[in-house]
Write an enzyme that holds these catalytic residues in place. Structure first.
Site, PDB file in Angstrom:
ATOM      1  CG  ASP A  26      -4.968  -3.131  -5.033  1.00 50.78           C
ATOM      2  OD1 ASP A  26      -5.784  -2.374  -4.480  1.00 50.78           O
ATOM      3  OD2 ASP A  26      -3.791  -3.271  -4.650  1.00 50.78           O
ATOM      4  CG  HIS A  31      -4.893  -2.774  -1.105  1.00 49.04           C
ATOM      5  ND1 HIS A  31      -3.843  -2.438  -1.927  1.00 49.04           N
ATOM      6  CD2 HIS A  31      -4.617  -2.194   0.093  1.00 49.04           C
ATOM      7  CE1 HIS A  31      -2.983  -1.689  -1.273  1.00 49.04           C
ATOM      8  NE2 HIS A  31      -3.418  -1.528  -0.035  1.00 49.04           N
ATOM      9  CB  SER A  44      -0.949  -0.035   1.206  1.00 42.79           C
ATOM     10  OG  SER A  44      -1.987   0.898   1.047  1.00 42.79           O
TER      11      SER A  44
END
Length: 626
Positions: free
Chosen positions: A193, A330, A129
């Site tokens: 994602d 994600h 991330s």
């Protein structure tokens, strides 16, 4: 066609096996879960040291004030992150940069890096991330400070990110490719994602929803991986907004590199806030069926980011399911890569302009395998056309470079002719600059024709550079830096002579302030960048412009101001002597400089002791023109 299934290490050009990727992914996600700034893994008998950076679940750590949270990079921290000739500073996400600056300032990170470099360990930076964004900046920092080519650290670093948002703009990526640093970055992106696409949307459009969505990703939140939230109206609206903005950015970019001349393209940007962020490095797209697709072309990656996240026919009726899938994507990198890396191959998309636009166009086995990979990513004919156009743009840059290379021999011949002219001028006891300025002999006329001819060829190069129509590494190529330097040092004095011969300063002003052509500014910056010198270090080629302004200032400006100009000229000549670029012909008896000095010697001797010594005879020790 070189598009084929290959080992990931071959695709990226780095030593990168399955174990390394899995370890990096695991450490990145663990660091993210722990919430520490970064974690360090150093094993006694390992040749690698891992730095895993944590991301953040706060909106302020994603967007700082402005629509896209962007700001110019700090060039004292990252001096290479700019366009050299165009002198454009790269744009980065301010929040990500601030978090990295905090790491540098408040942790043992710099010392740990120094220790790893001293031990000749390969440093692997990783992050999941927004931790991936910090890992990117950390990698650039070590490349700036421990350059492999200078043998500070012969083992190159590696940056692996998983679901990382974008970090910088087009200039950011351009600079990494120019420095040959792009190869150090490998970004893994799950097809569904949404996080790598978030920064394609401006903050005002998603601000109301962003914190809610970040809570879905936060292991410490009660909403972590909370399915009702993932399928909520907020998630659906968030997904739709991000993808709408991604469409705007991808479409505008595609129109630009496809050569669209519609004025509407420029009009749109005046009222639509488009994201400045662009991909850089190698992207590995996980198709979701244990298949990997690798891509380096940044324009093509941007298109793939949009088109690979389109709705499949079976999901078109259930947008809430797609929104949930885009959030869930994600959080499943470890599981996704475990299956994909066991196969350890990837479809490497190269020569994009030859991609099959449909299954019918895939005639060979190789083309059919590529077509299957594109279908796995859900790419329509329009998407494939955009990828082809991105590849064609890169080929056009190479063709432009080939055209310039074709003129290289003409440039060499022109410089050889002017070099001979300069030597003859010294024999005439007048000097290169003043002989050309007077234009009394036929040789002066021929030199002027050659000056104009060379200027035209270099202006063409500059125009291509201004529009980024040459390969990113062009300005860093040693042979062109050297040729540009020879051109600047030999031809700029003639341009200055021509400028003041025709009294253009009376209309336009001083040469250095208003009239210095970009062909000299660009080539000077090339050399300064190549030798890692500050701006203005190589200023010897405009010595005569300083002399001309000094001559005029003596008659019209206060004495103290003229003395300051003399001191500046003294500094310029000292630097020129230091780098061996002040020759004997500058101090010939009939030159403008010598005549002015002899007239005003008593006034300025104390401000310019070096010039005084040269005028008193020390100039005879200088080398003649070569």
């Amino acid at each position: 066609m070189t598009t084929e299934r290959r080992n990931l290490g071959v695709v990226t050009g780095m030593i990168m096996g399955e174990d390394l990727i899995q370890r990096a992914c695991s450490l990145a996600i663990n660091a993210h879960t722990a919430g520490r700034t970064y974690t360090l893994e150093r094993q006694a008998y390992s040749s690698q040291v891992f730095f895993a950076f944590s991301g953040s679940w706060s909106v302020d750590d994603w967007f700082a004030q402005k629509s896209f949270g962007d700001s110019k990079v700090d060039l004292t921290l990252f001096p290479s992150l700019r366009s050299i000739g165009n002198d454009e500073t790269a744009i980065v996400n301010r929040s990500f940069l601030r978090r990295f600056e905090t790491v540098l300032r408040t942790t043992q990170f710099p010392k740990e890096v120094e220790k790893a470099v001293a031990e000749n360990k390969q440093i692997v930076f990783t992050g999941h991330s927004s931790g991936g964004a910090v890992a990117v900046l950390a990698t650039i920092w070590i490349l700036e400070n421990y350059r492999p080519e200078e043998k500070h650290n012969p083992t190159p670093p590696l940056c692996l990110t998983f679901g990382s948002p974008l970090v910088g703009d087009r200039v950011f990526g351009h600079a990494l490719r120019r420095e040959n640093w792009s190869r150090h970055f490998v970004h893994f992106v799950n097809r569904y994602d949404v996080v790598p696409r978030i920064l394609l949307a401006p903050l005002p459009s998603i601000q109301r929803l962003l914190q809610t969505i970040l809570n879905f990703f936060n292991p410490k939140s009660k909403y972590f991986h909370y399915e009702p939230l993932g399928k909520s109206l907020e998630a659906t609206e968030f997904f739709g907004t991000v993808m709408t903005n991604a469409l705007s950015v991808a479409s505008h970019s595609a129109c630009s590199f496809m050569g669209c001349t519609n004025l509407l393209l420029e009009t749109v940007t005046s009222f639509v806030d488009l994201s400045p962020y662009r991909p850089c490095g190698t992207y590995i797209f996980c198709a979701g069926n244990k298949k990997l697709v690798a891509l380096k072309n940044p324009d093509a990656v941007l298109q793939l980011m949009f088109y690979s996240l389109q709705l499949s026919p079976e999901l078109e009726e259930n947008i809430a399911e797609v929104a949930y899938k885009s959030l869930e994507g994600h959080l499943i990198y470890e599981a996704e890569l475990q299956g994909s890396l066991a196969i350890q191959d990837a479809v490497d998309l190269d020569n994009l302009e030859k991609l099959p636009l449909s299954s019918e166009g895939a005639g060979s086995d190789l083309m059919r395998s590529i077509d299957i990979a594109l279908n796995d990513l859900g790419l329509s004919a329009r998407a494939r056309l955009c990828l082809c156009a991105a590849g064609e743009l890169e080929k056009q840059k190479l063709r432009n470079q080939a055209k310039i290379e074709g003129n290289r021999s003409k440039i060499e011949e022109g410089l050889k002719m002017l070099k001979g002219y300069r030597a003859k001028c010294e024999v005439r006891e007048l000097g290169y600059y003043d002989a050309f300025k007077l234009q009394k002999d036929t040789e002066d006329f021929h030199a002027n024709v050659k000056r104009l001819d060379l200027a035209g060829m270099w202006d063409e190069i500059v125009e291509m550079l201004k529009r980024y129509e040459l390969p990113d590494n062009f300005e860093a190529r040693k042979e062109w830096v050297e040729l540009g330097t020879r051109f600047r040092r030999l031809v700029e004095p003639l341009d200055i002579a021509n400028y003041y011969r025709h009294l253009k300063n009376e209309d336009t002003g001083p040469y250095m302030k208003r009239a210095r052509p970009k062909r000299y500014r660009y080539t000077q910056r090339w050399l300064e960048h190549a030798n890692r010198k500050e701006a203005g270090y190589y200023s010897e080629s405009y010595l005569w412009a300083r002399v001309e302004e000094l001559c005029m200032a003596t008659e019209s400006k206060p004495l103290e101001e003229v003395k300051l100009m003399v001191s500046e000229l003294e500094a310029l000549i000292l630097r020129g002597l230091e780098i061996g670029q002040i020759r004997r012909d500058v101090f010939l008896e009939k030159t403008t400089f010598v005549k002015w000095w002899k007239k005003h010697d008593p006034l300025f001797r104390s401000e310019a002791p070096t010039i005084a010594a040269l005028m008193d005879g020390k100039a005879r020790e200088l080398p003649p023109v070569d």
